[in-house]
Write an enzyme that holds these catalytic residues in place. Structure first.
Site, PDB file in Angstrom:
ATOM      1  N   ARG A 224       0.847  -1.188   0.000  1.00 37.62           N
ATOM      2  CA  ARG A 224       0.000   0.000   0.000  1.00 37.62           C
ATOM      3  C   ARG A 224       0.887   1.245   0.000  1.00 37.62           C
ATOM      4  O   ARG A 224       1.962   1.251   0.601  1.00 37.62           O
ATOM      5  CB  ARG A 224      -0.933   0.029   1.221  1.00 37.62           C
ATOM      6  CG  ARG A 224      -2.073  -0.964   1.154  1.00 37.62           C
ATOM      7  CD  ARG A 224      -3.077  -0.601   0.054  1.00 37.62           C
ATOM      8  NE  ARG A 224      -4.194  -1.554  -0.023  1.00 37.62           N
ATOM      9  CZ  ARG A 224      -4.225  -2.591  -0.833  1.00 37.62           C
ATOM     10  NH1 ARG A 224      -3.183  -2.858  -1.615  1.00 37.62           N
ATOM     11  NH2 ARG A 224      -5.290  -3.376  -0.876  1.00 37.62           N
ATOM     12  N   HIS A 272      -0.592   0.236 -10.067  1.00 37.17           N
ATOM     13  CA  HIS A 272      -1.312  -0.705  -9.192  1.00 37.17           C
ATOM     14  C   HIS A 272      -1.851  -1.897  -9.995  1.00 37.17           C
ATOM     15  O   HIS A 272      -3.055  -2.208  -9.945  1.00 37.17           O
ATOM     16  CB  HIS A 272      -2.457   0.008  -8.464  1.00 37.17           C
ATOM     17  CG  HIS A 272      -2.822  -0.661  -7.164  1.00 37.17           C
ATOM     18  ND1 HIS A 272      -3.311   0.037  -6.090  1.00 37.17           N
ATOM     19  CD2 HIS A 272      -2.777  -1.968  -6.767  1.00 37.17           C
ATOM     20  CE1 HIS A 272      -3.552  -0.792  -5.087  1.00 37.17           C
ATOM     21  NE2 HIS A 272      -3.232  -2.023  -5.473  1.00 37.17           N
TER      22      HIS A 272
END
Length: 309
Positions: A224, A272
């Site tokens: 993250r 991502h």
């Protein structure tokens, strides 16, 4: 009894189709279309609007569309007693292993140097390292961390692992807890972050941690964006202590055009995509948990909220 899909910025159509294919009798609403909030007992979501679920008096389960659940747990207004689940999927797991291996190989073979050299029309050769001579440290030895470790081991890397609590992982020299963190980092020429995002792990990739890595170490973050202190990373690269980084996750996504990472020649950016959830691949486990909820049976892949994962 109904299911609510909430995924701002994502196309919900494939999710709705996959769920109905798995469970033809399922009644599915897609936020923000009109629906009866009292009917909804099960929600499937990614990055829902904060506070949304407190408006659903009969909601029992919130299911994440992916392996991560921090986007759910970060909402301070979740209903009390709610159950939260995550996705555990072989395809997701394998894809993460492939992606990290590709980033590690890209680094030790110096392939990013040749991309730059081609743009500048320079015929230059760079020294490379072999897997047998490379130590890779993995922070986080959950399902994904174990897959990455196994894939790296099979490709002859020396693999080290660190986790909050003691864990045993085949072919990995394992460390755990704060007392063993420094020794783990000292052995990590390439550091891979696969930690869950919790209060304890937020900002863990900072200058103090980087300083414990060997000089010239390389950082890969596929967990993250909130794990990383961005200024510290750039400072440690610019002063030569770190050789660079590969980042697939960011504090703000999409990454703003004005962000300095875009123009940093030693930072590789991907949007991502290390491991993308395929609705048709995971709809079965979500539909099964829907039935388990109805039958008041234990849910699969349930999150321990006090731990954050």
């Amino acid at each position: 009894m109904s299911v609510l899909i909430v995924c701002p910025g994502k196309d919900p159509e494939n999710w709705e189709k996959a769920l109905k294919n798995q469970h033809p009798g399922m009644n599915v609403y897609v936020y923000p279309e009109d629906h009866d909030k009292e009917e909804v007992e099960f929600a499937l979501t990614w990055n829902h609007p904060r506070g949304l679920f407190k408006n659903y008096p009969n909601l029992k389960v919130i299911a994440s569309m992916g392996a991560g659940v921090d986007h759910i747990l970060s909402d301070d207004a979740l209903p009390e007693g709610i159950q939260i689940t995550k996705v555990v999927d072989d395809t997701l797991t394998e894809d993460m292993g492939d992606f990290v291996l590709s980033q590690v190989m890209n680094h030790i073979r110096g392939l990013h140097h040749y991309v730059k050299a081609q743009k500048e029309k320079k015929w230059e050769k760079f020294q490379y390292k072999r897997p047998q001579d490379t130590k890779v440290g993995i922070m986080g030895l959950g399902v994904l961390g174990n897959e990455v470790a196994d894939k790296l081991h099979k490709n002859f890397f020396q693999v080290y692992g660190w986790s909050r609590t003691e864990k045993s992982c085949d072919h990995v020299t394992s460390f755990h807890g704060k007392d063993q963190l420094e020794e783990f980092l000292n052995n990590s020429e390439i550091l891979v972050c696969l930690l869950p995002l919790t209060e304890e792990t937020e900002n863990i990739l900072n200058a103090d941690l980087f300083d414990m890595l060997p000089e010239g170490a390389y950082v890969i973050n596929v967990a993250r964006g909130e794990h990383l202190v961005e200024h510290d990373l750039m400072e440690m690269i610019d002063n030569g202590h770190l050789s660079g980084a590969s980042l697939d996750v960011f504090r703000e996504e999409p990454l703003p055009e004005e962000h300095p990472f875009w123009d940093h020649e030693k930072i590789n950016i991907t949007p991502h995509i290390a491991s993308l959830t395929k609705p048709e691949s995971v709809a079965g486990q979500i539909a099964e948990n829907y039935d388990r909820m109805k039958d008041e049976e234990p849910l699969k892949n349930k999150v321990e909220q006090e731990k954050g994962y």
